[in-house]
Design a protein around this motif. Structure first.
Motif, short mmCIF file in Angstrom:
data_model
loop_
_atom_site.label_atom_id
_atom_site.label_comp_id
_atom_site.label_asym_id
_atom_site.label_seq_id
_atom_site.Cartn_x
_atom_site.Cartn_y
_atom_site.Cartn_z
N ARG A 124 -20.29 19.38 -0.07
CA ARG A 124 -19.02 20.02 0.26
C ARG A 124 -18.74 19.96 1.75
O ARG A 124 -19.65 19.81 2.57
CB ARG A 124 -19.04 21.49 -0.20
N LYS A 125 -17.48 20.13 2.09
CA LYS A 125 -17.09 20.27 3.49
C LYS A 125 -17.20 21.74 3.88
O LYS A 125 -16.98 22.64 3.06
CB LYS A 125 -15.66 19.77 3.70
N TRP A 126 -17.53 21.97 5.13
CA TRP A 126 -17.66 23.35 5.62
C TRP A 126 -17.16 23.40 7.05
O TRP A 126 -17.68 22.72 7.94
CB TRP A 126 -19.13 23.79 5.56
#
Length: 238
Positions: free
Chosen positions: A178-180
């Motif tokens: 995921r992107k964070w």
């Protein structure tokens, strides 16, 4: 210590390897946000120490069900718990524990690692329900967003409650799909000082595995926080 027979009302996946279990709330069962219960299997699997476990309650006192959350480690107790059908009975003992808000007149700074978030969920849900004017700040550390139980609910609580601020940080984004866009790295003295900012005389609450709790206590002392302003609880074998 009061004991009850309670029925499993359902379960849900909260994060990778983390499940919540919901139980019917016995009549007359009262507790304070942050307290825990002991759950005991009526038909425990073979093996020493596989009959019961202690869990902090995720649910707030005002809610109609009792909810716990746990990492699903490969133990006899966890396998047996996960295999229980809805409607199955367990023995519940409690409430137990003194990890509750110590001083509602002072800001509360919560520091949680992983599944250590559970007692803070109870406190924050109750505070939102009560429209508490007490300032709350949560530093919540996980390896990846995939591991962060209740992250979406916490973000929504922050949007709804002007007295609550969330600082979530991830320590192993190289293994995340995921992107964070939020904080990364471990909770350290610099992050604590930056996040706490102008809060006046806060009380610090720390929950997590024993090594994490010990490290945070030392970090807080290094940041000038006195032991009298630190409350802690260690989770073994979650």
């Amino acid at each position: 210590m009061p004991s009850y027979q309670v029925k499993l009302a359902g379960r849900e996946q909260l994060a990778d390897g983390t499940l919540a279990f919901r139980f019917e709330k016995p009549a007359g069962f009262n507790f304070k946000a942050g307290q825990a219960v002991v759950l005991e299997l009526l038909e425990p699997p073979p093996g020493e120490g596989q009959k019961r476990r202690t869990f902090s309650l995720v649910s707030a006192p005002f809610e109609s069900l009792l909810v716990i959350a746990t990492r699903m480690r490969d133990t006899g107790f966890k396998r047996a718990l996960n295999a229980l059908p809805d409607g199955a009975s367990m023995k519940l003992v409690g409430p137990i524990g003194q990890f509750t808000l110590a001083d509602a007149a002072r800001p509360a700074v919560f520091i949680a690692g992983g599944i250590g978030i559970t007692p803070f969920m109870s406190m924050l849900r109750q505070a939102a329900r009560d429209r508490s004017p007490q300032p709350f700040l949560l530093l919540y550390s996980n390896r990846r967003p995939e591991d962060a139980a209740f992250l979406g609910e916490l973000q929504e609580l922050e949007r709804q409650n002007g007295n609550f601020r969330l600082f979530a940080t991830m320590t192993d984004m190289s293994n995340s799909a995921r992107k964070w866009a939020g904080e990364t790295g471990f909770v350290n003295a610099d992050l604590i000082r930056r996040c706490v900012g102008g809060l006046v005389a806060p009380v610090y609450y720390v929950v997590g595995p024993p090594a994490m709790v010990l490290a945070m206590q030392e970090t807080l002392r290094g940041a000038g926080v006195g032991d009298e302003d630190i409350r802690s609880e260690e989770f073994y074998g979650y």
